[in-house]
Each structure stands twice: as C-alpha cells, then as structure tokens.
Enzyme design. Structure first.
Site, PDB file in Angstrom:
ATOM      1  N   SER A   1     -10.625   0.447   3.312  1.00 41.57           N
ATOM      2  CA  SER A   1      -9.963   0.103   4.575  1.00 41.57           C
ATOM      3  C   SER A   1      -9.271   1.348   5.107  1.00 41.57           C
ATOM      4  O   SER A   1      -8.497   1.970   4.389  1.00 41.57           O
ATOM      5  CB  SER A   1      -8.914  -0.985   4.346  1.00 41.57           C
ATOM      6  OG  SER A   1      -9.546  -2.132   3.863  1.00 41.57           O
TER       7      SER A   1
ATOM      8  N   GLU B   1      -4.535   4.372   6.015  1.00 39.69           N
ATOM      9  CA  GLU B   1      -4.234   4.118   4.599  1.00 39.69           C
ATOM     10  C   GLU B   1      -4.520   5.341   3.717  1.00 39.69           C
ATOM     11  O   GLU B   1      -3.731   5.650   2.830  1.00 39.69           O
ATOM     12  CB  GLU B   1      -5.040   2.905   4.123  1.00 39.69           C
ATOM     13  CG  GLU B   1      -4.720   2.519   2.700  1.00 39.69           C
ATOM     14  CD  GLU B   1      -5.559   1.354   2.213  1.00 39.69           C
ATOM     15  OE1 GLU B   1      -5.533   0.286   2.850  1.00 39.69           O
ATOM     16  OE2 GLU B   1      -6.243   1.525   1.201  1.00 39.69           O
TER      17      GLU B   1
ATOM     18  N   ARG C   1       0.822  -1.232   0.000  1.00 37.30           N
ATOM     19  CA  ARG C   1       0.000   0.000   0.000  1.00 37.30           C
ATOM     20  C   ARG C   1       0.847   1.269   0.000  1.00 37.30           C
ATOM     21  O   ARG C   1       0.486   2.276   0.604  1.00 37.30           O
ATOM     22  CB  ARG C   1      -0.942   0.051   1.201  1.00 37.30           C
ATOM     23  CG  ARG C   1      -2.134  -0.805   1.180  1.00 37.30           C
ATOM     24  CD  ARG C   1      -2.934  -0.835  -0.102  1.00 37.30           C
ATOM     25  NE  ARG C   1      -3.658  -2.072  -0.103  1.00 37.30           N
ATOM     26  CZ  ARG C   1      -3.182  -3.188  -0.641  1.00 37.30           C
ATOM     27  NH1 ARG C   1      -2.047  -3.201  -1.310  1.00 37.30           N
ATOM     28  NH2 ARG C   1      -3.866  -4.297  -0.568  1.00 37.30           N
TER      29      ARG C   1
END
Ligand SMILES: Cc1cc2nc3c(=O)[nH]c(=O)nc-3n(C[C@H](O)[C@H](O)[C@H](O)COP(=O)(O)OP(=O)(O)OC[C@H]3O[C@@H](n4cnc5c(N)ncnc54)[C@H](O)[C@@H]3O)c2cc1C
Length: 346
Positions: free
Chosen positions: A234, A338, A157
């Site tokens: 998320s 995130e 990520r």
C-alpha cells in the site's frame, strides 16, 4: 563492501540508484559495521528486504548496510528472529510448528527486523499486538539492549523507529499461542471466508492459507512474474481525520459524490477513512493512467503504485503526486505515503 550496486535490483519497487553496500550476514558483523561507519561519520542507510523503500534514481550517499542475519528460534510460547530473517518464513515456521498468533501477518514481504519499524499490520493484526521485546543497537552510544514494546511509541503504521535511523533492530521476539489457535479474527472479509464470527479464532494454518489467498488476489504477495506486485505494498496509509474535522471531510465527500456510504473506522485520535476508496472516488481507477505508463496503479488494488518494468523512481514519485493531489483537490484530505523515501520527496 560492494560498490556501484543498483538498488533497483534489491527493492520490490525495482527502482533506486547505485550504492556502496556492506552485506552483514551475522548480527556481530552488523553491529561492527554500523559502529565503524558511525565512528567514521559515514551516512548509513539501513536496508533489509527493500519492500518499504522508495529510493531516488541518483547515487545513494554513504553506505547501504544490508541486514542479512537470519536465525530463527522457537521457544515454548515465543519465537525469536534475527533482524534479517525473512518475515514470511518466520510466520510459516511458527504455524508449521503448531503455534498461533502471527498467521494474519502471512505473506508480507521483507524482514523480521523491519516489522516493528512501521508496526506492520494486516487483516486486523499489528506487530505491536504480539511483540514481546526488541533488541536494538543504539547508534548514539554503540550499546545493544532489549527494549519493551511500550518504549517504541507504536501507532498505526508507525513507531519511534520509522523515518529515523538512531537505532538498528538486531532481533525481535514475539509471543505465540501454543494451542495453535489464531489471533481473534477482526477483519470481516477474512472472518467470513473462514465461516467465523468477528472476534472468533480458527486454526492458525487455515487462517494463514486464507490470508495468503486474499493477499494474492490483491497483488500483495510478491511474484516476480506479476508487475502488480512490483510495489511497496500500500503506497498511502489510510488517513485518520481528527474528530473536529470529520464533519467537514464528510461534507466535502458528499458535495462531490452525493449521499454515498463512506467507509469509516474508529481510530485512536479520530476517524480512519479508506485511502483506496478515496483514490478510486477521486477518479483514479485500478491501472491508472493506462497500459502504456511505466508506473501505474496496480490493476488489482488502487492503493499500490507499481513499476511495469521500466519505471524509474521519478515515475513512481510523479504518479504518487498526481494521486495525492487529486484526492486532496477533491476531498480536502492529503494522503501520506507509507514507504520510507530516500533522496526523493513526494
Ligand atoms: C507486495 C507488498 C505487500 C506489503 N504488504 C504489507 C502489509 O500488509 N502490511 C504492512 O505493514 N506492510 C506491507 N508491506 C510493506 C513492507 O513489506 C513492510 O513494511 C516490511 O516490514 C518492510 O521490510 P523490509 O525488510 O523490506 O524493510 P526495508 O524496505 O528494507 O526497510 C524499510 C525501512 O525500515 C528500516 N529498517 C529495515 N530494517 C531495519 C532494522 N533492522 N533496524 C532498523 N531499521 C530498519 C529501513 O532503513 C527503512 O527505513 C508490503 C510491501 C509489499 C511490496
């Protein structure tokens, strides 16, 4: 340019203050706008689908450059997309045309150009696995050029493009499988649904349908009528704990929960724990803190922070801090957000 546009109308979390927006419908217009703003010393926020951004409620300084060029071209074994192309439309087009490769990344909101930014991934596949090259505008020099994936520092990520705005992604090119076979199925739940062993492939179209079904069940496909999808997906990444700290973390979890089966996955520099599992075990159930809250955890998925309709960025930030601090207090792991934050800190 349009001024005083509420970014809350453009982000999937539906929060964000007012901003001046330059809408760039083509790549040439995008390059010209960013070059001109940079030359004038005006702060720029690069903005595409708004699905991985948490923007403060205050007015956004400078200009929001909205990336909207959306050409998509199929080659013999590849697809090239302008940065503003809708990502899921790109995936759908490749699958419809009989190509395999991108199907596990079905249903992810946002633009093609943002996919390298955080090395978008889902169901065992990451953008870095399939990316051939990326066309960038280097804001320091004003030049455009294609770069190989190896130059982008991809990780879980993350990439050299995340949390920095030194380069604008103008286009992306992905390798495809002309046989129509999916990428090897590495995600157990997905493989099981398709009656496949892990590592096997299935027709890309079948995999896409199954992924869309799994995602919808978790509130991970945008649906304006479903507040569980008013999110940035998320909200926390799965924490990777370095090898020399793993035993301490396991001991902290056992001290709190007794002898439990802790989900763990091998990672590049340590062991990856499940953020969703930790959040739930720290006492934050789906829907936390309850039906009257403006911002709450999704009722389908503990990892998504959601706006129930009237939340401001401040409400999302407060919920994120509560969850992060609760997990840290209980297990000694500090979760990392995130989405990219603008004007706010968690
Ligand atoms: C319901 C839901 C589910 C999601 N599921 C997933 C998932 O499974 N996996 C996953 O990885 N992510 C997921 N996400 C997060 C998000 O969809 C992705 O990160 C997506 O790639 C963001 O694209 P965007 O166009 O909306 O980017 P934006 O939110 O507009 O921008 C995100 C960041 O990228 C920068 N940026 C955008 N475009 C460019 C560009 N052309 N050049 C340089 N910088 C740029 C922005 O400045 C910002 O910092 C999900 C989000 C939601 C809402």
């Amino acid at each position: 340019m349009r001024s005083a546009v509420p970014l809350a109308e453009l982000t999937t979390l539906r929060v964000g203050g007012r901003a001046t927006i330059a809408e760039c419908a083509g790549t040439d217009a995008l390059v010209a706008a960013v070059r001109a703003l940079d030359a004038a010393g005006v702060p720029v926020l690069l903005f595409a689908g708004g699905s991985n951004l948490l923007v403060s409620d205050d007015e956004v300084p400078g200009v929001v450059v909205r990336i909207m060029a959306e050409g998509v071209e199929l080659g013999a074994d590849s697809v090239t997309a302008d940065a503003g192309a809708n990502w899921d439309a790109v995936v759908a087009k490749t699958v419809r045309a009989g190509f395999g490769g991108l199907e596990c990344l079905s249903g992810i909101p946002g633009s093609a150009g943002a996919t390298p930014v955080q090395n978008v991934g889902a169901y065992g596949v990451e953008v870095a696995d399939l990316l051939r090259r990326v066309r960038l505008l280097d804001r320091a020099t004003g030049e455009t050029h294609w770069v190989e994936p190896g130059e982008l520092g991809f990780g879980y990520r993350t990439s050299r493009l995340k949390h920095r705005s030194g380069a604008v992604v103008l286009a992306v090119e992905f390798a495809l499988d002309p046989t129509g076979a999916s990428a090897p199925l590495r995600y157990r739940e997905l493989a099981q649904r398709l009656g496949a062993a892990e590592g096997e492939s299935r027709p890309a179209a079948a995999v896409r349908e199954t992924v869309l079904g799994l995602r919808a069940g978790k509130g991970m496909v945008l649906d304006p009528a479903d507040h569980d999808t008013w999110s940035a997906g998320s909200f926390f990444t799965n924490p990777v704990v370095a090898h020399d700290r793993v035993d301490r973390v396991r001991a902290a979890i056992r001290a709190q929960l007794g002898e439990v089966q802790v989900p763990e996955f091998p990672a590049a520099h340590g062991v990856k724990f499940s953020a969703g599992w930790l959040i739930e075990r720290a006492g934050f159930a789906k829907g936390f803190p309850g039906p009257d809250a403006a911002a709450r955890l999704s009722t389908k998925h503990t990892l998504a922070l959601t706006n129930r309709g009237a939340a401001a960025a401040a409400d999302i930030v407060a919920l994120a801090r509560t969850v992060r601090d609760g997990v840290a207090d209980r297990f000694g792991i500090t979760l990392t957000p995130e989405p990219v934050t603008v004007g706010v800190e968690i």
